[in-house]
Design a protein around this motif. Structure first.
Motif, mmCIF file in Angstrom:
data_model
loop_
_atom_site.group_PDB
_atom_site.id
_atom_site.type_symbol
_atom_site.label_atom_id
_atom_site.label_comp_id
_atom_site.label_asym_id
_atom_site.label_seq_id
_atom_site.Cartn_x
_atom_site.Cartn_y
_atom_site.Cartn_z
ATOM 1 N N VAL A 130 0.828 -1.206 0.000
ATOM 2 C CA VAL A 130 0.000 0.000 0.000
ATOM 3 C C VAL A 130 0.856 1.247 0.000
ATOM 4 C CG1 VAL A 130 -1.628 1.351 1.381
ATOM 5 C CG2 VAL A 130 -2.012 -1.093 1.044
ATOM 6 N N ILE A 131 1.873 1.287 0.850
ATOM 7 C CA ILE A 131 2.668 2.500 1.001
ATOM 8 C C ILE A 131 3.487 2.802 -0.256
ATOM 9 C CG2 ILE A 131 4.564 3.556 2.288
ATOM 10 C CD1 ILE A 131 3.550 1.949 4.733
ATOM 11 N N ARG A 132 4.095 1.786 -0.839
ATOM 12 C CA ARG A 132 4.998 2.013 -1.962
ATOM 13 C C ARG A 132 4.290 2.037 -3.307
ATOM 14 N NH1 ARG A 132 10.598 1.143 -0.983
ATOM 15 N NH2 ARG A 132 10.814 0.832 -3.224
ATOM 16 N N PHE A 153 9.327 7.550 1.524
ATOM 17 C CA PHE A 153 9.770 8.464 0.478
ATOM 18 C C PHE A 153 9.315 7.991 -0.900
ATOM 19 C CE2 PHE A 153 12.922 9.866 -2.680
ATOM 20 C CZ PHE A 153 12.837 11.231 -2.507
ATOM 21 N N SER A 154 9.421 6.691 -1.142
ATOM 22 C CA SER A 154 8.988 6.147 -2.433
ATOM 23 C C SER A 154 7.503 6.369 -2.655
ATOM 24 C CB SER A 154 9.314 4.650 -2.508
ATOM 25 O OG SER A 154 10.706 4.435 -2.431
ATOM 26 N N GLY A 155 6.708 6.167 -1.620
ATOM 27 C CA GLY A 155 5.280 6.373 -1.763
ATOM 28 C C GLY A 155 4.865 7.828 -1.761
ATOM 29 N N ALA A 156 5.706 8.700 -1.197
ATOM 30 C CA ALA A 156 5.335 10.119 -1.096
ATOM 31 C C ALA A 156 5.691 10.907 -2.354
ATOM 32 C CB ALA A 156 6.024 10.752 0.114
ATOM 33 N N ILE A 157 6.732 10.510 -3.066
ATOM 34 C CA ILE A 157 7.169 11.279 -4.228
ATOM 35 C C ILE A 157 6.296 11.028 -5.449
ATOM 36 C CG2 ILE A 157 8.774 9.598 -5.204
ATOM 37 C CD1 ILE A 157 9.454 13.353 -4.735
ATOM 38 N N LYS A 158 5.712 9.842 -5.536
ATOM 39 C CA LYS A 158 4.937 9.485 -6.725
ATOM 40 C C LYS A 158 3.689 10.350 -6.929
ATOM 41 C CE LYS A 158 6.520 4.704 -7.008
ATOM 42 N NZ LYS A 158 6.135 3.273 -6.937
ATOM 43 N N PRO A 159 2.890 10.645 -5.888
ATOM 44 C CA PRO A 159 1.682 11.457 -6.125
ATOM 45 C C PRO A 159 1.964 12.833 -6.701
ATOM 46 C CG PRO A 159 1.566 10.389 -3.989
ATOM 47 C CD PRO A 159 2.943 10.158 -4.503
ATOM 48 N N PHE A 160 3.102 13.430 -6.361
ATOM 49 C CA PHE A 160 3.438 14.737 -6.930
ATOM 50 C C PHE A 160 3.650 14.628 -8.439
ATOM 51 C CE2 PHE A 160 4.680 15.217 -2.479
ATOM 52 C CZ PHE A 160 4.149 16.460 -2.173
ATOM 53 N N VAL A 161 4.357 13.582 -8.862
ATOM 54 C CA VAL A 161 4.589 13.367 -10.293
ATOM 55 C C VAL A 161 3.283 13.022 -10.999
ATOM 56 C CG1 VAL A 161 5.842 11.994 -11.999
ATOM 57 C CG2 VAL A 161 6.944 12.625 -9.848
ATOM 58 N N PHE A 162 2.493 12.138 -10.387
ATOM 59 C CA PHE A 162 1.217 11.760 -10.992
ATOM 60 C C PHE A 162 0.286 12.966 -11.126
ATOM 61 C CE2 PHE A 162 1.660 7.237 -9.052
ATOM 62 C CZ PHE A 162 2.612 6.928 -10.008
ATOM 63 N N GLY A 163 0.213 13.782 -10.078
ATOM 64 C CA GLY A 163 -0.658 14.957 -10.124
ATOM 65 C C GLY A 163 -0.262 15.919 -11.222
ATOM 66 N N TYR A 164 1.036 16.130 -11.374
ATOM 67 C CA TYR A 164 1.522 17.017 -12.435
ATOM 68 C C TYR A 164 1.184 16.461 -13.816
ATOM 69 C CZ TYR A 164 4.870 19.429 -15.451
ATOM 70 O OH TYR A 164 5.450 20.140 -16.470
ATOM 71 N N LEU A 165 1.430 15.178 -14.020
ATOM 72 C CA LEU A 165 1.155 14.568 -15.325
ATOM 73 C C LEU A 165 -0.337 14.601 -15.650
ATOM 74 C CD1 LEU A 165 3.501 11.437 -15.202
ATOM 75 C CD2 LEU A 165 3.784 13.470 -16.620
ATOM 76 N N ILE A 166 -1.174 14.272 -14.687
ATOM 77 C CA ILE A 166 -2.620 14.267 -14.924
ATOM 78 C C ILE A 166 -3.102 15.654 -15.313
ATOM 79 C CG2 ILE A 166 -4.878 13.969 -13.818
ATOM 80 C CD1 ILE A 166 -3.527 11.782 -12.075
#
Length: 266
Positions: free
Chosen positions: A97-99, A201-214
């Motif tokens: 879940v976290i990663r 850190f792995s799970g926290a950095i991804k939403p920023f990238v996903f949000g930007y791409l979306i």
């Protein structure tokens, strides 16, 4: 004209269109981020988009994350019990879940609700000549329309991901304790063991990238809408499909990079 020449001509035209679209997309994405630091800031528009993206998506992410956590815990409990390793259910649920699952599930739900709304709203504004009206009055459409949506997505998707992660873990706890008869203390102890810097850190950095791409993909496809109602349908569908593809692809790329940077052996 021979069939080979016509086919080559079609391929070249499609290639030129693709390169032109990629160029326009990258320019829009770059300008959208650069405008964050330029006046005017359109704070009201940004808050409205944050409310739409965050509060409006809370319930659906809550429900989806809850059942994802429950389904994951149920499946793992069944499989691990056959191997005599049921005590590791919390550990596997936590790291999954976290990663991975938390950020990806939240991003997919965010795309289906917020991304589609962005694309359809901007597409309707293009068809209604509201974007042209902004240009007539000297207002930059990218600054007014795109930047607030990028900012709201970058802020709200990580927040929704945190909520979704917590709900998924509680869903897994319910199944592990009340269905599989495991120890609740052991479950949460296993979760705490996985809350190390590398995993968080792995799970926290991804939403920023996903949000930007979306936000960038949906805004670009929305502003590129042509052809009336049919064009609006096509642009909205394209926005959702492309966002989903990019979420999955970027998740793999980010996972590979983070595993290398954080020193995990594969």
């Amino acid at each position: 004209m021979s069939l080979g020449v016509r086919l080559r001509s079609v391929i070249m035209n499609k290639l030129k269109e693709l390169i032109s679209d990629l160029q326009d997309f990258y320019l829009l994405s770059f300008r959208g981020v650069l405008n964050i630091f330029k006046r005017p800031f359109y704070l009201k528009d940004t808050i409205e988009q944050m409310d739409y993206a965050g509060a409006g998506s809370f319930f659906i992410i809550f429900i989806v994350s809850l059942f994802v956590g429950m389904a994951l815990s149920l499946q793992l409990s069944a499989e691990l019990s056959r191997l005599g390793m049921k005590v590791y259910t919390g550990k596997v649920v936590g790291i999954s879940v976290i990663r991975e699952l938390g950020p990806v599930v939240a991003a997919l739900v965010f795309t289906g609700r917020v991304g589609a709304g962005m694309a359809s709203e901007l597409g309707l504004m293009v068809l209604g000549h509201q974007v042209d009206t902004l240009r007539v009055f000297g207002v930059d459409p990218v600054k007014k329309l795109v930047t607030p949506r990028i900012v709201s997505s970058i802020i709200m998707l990580p927040a929704l991901t945190i909520i979704g992660d917590a709900v998924s873990l509680f869903g897994g706890y319910y199944i592990a304790v009340f269905v599989s008869n495991q120890s609740g203390a052991l479950y949460w102890s296993s979760i705490r063991e996985e809350l190390i810097f590398e995993n968080v850190f792995s799970g926290a950095i991804k939403p920023f990238v996903f949000g930007y791409l979306i936000a960038c993909i949906c805004c670009y496809t929305g502003l590129s809408t042509k052809g009336g109602a049919t064009g609006l349908r096509q642009s909205t569908t394209k926005a959702v499909v492309m966002s989903i593809i990019m979420i999955i692809v970027s998740d793999f790329v980010l996972t590979r990079i983070l595993l290398y940077v954080l020193g995990f052996s594969v």
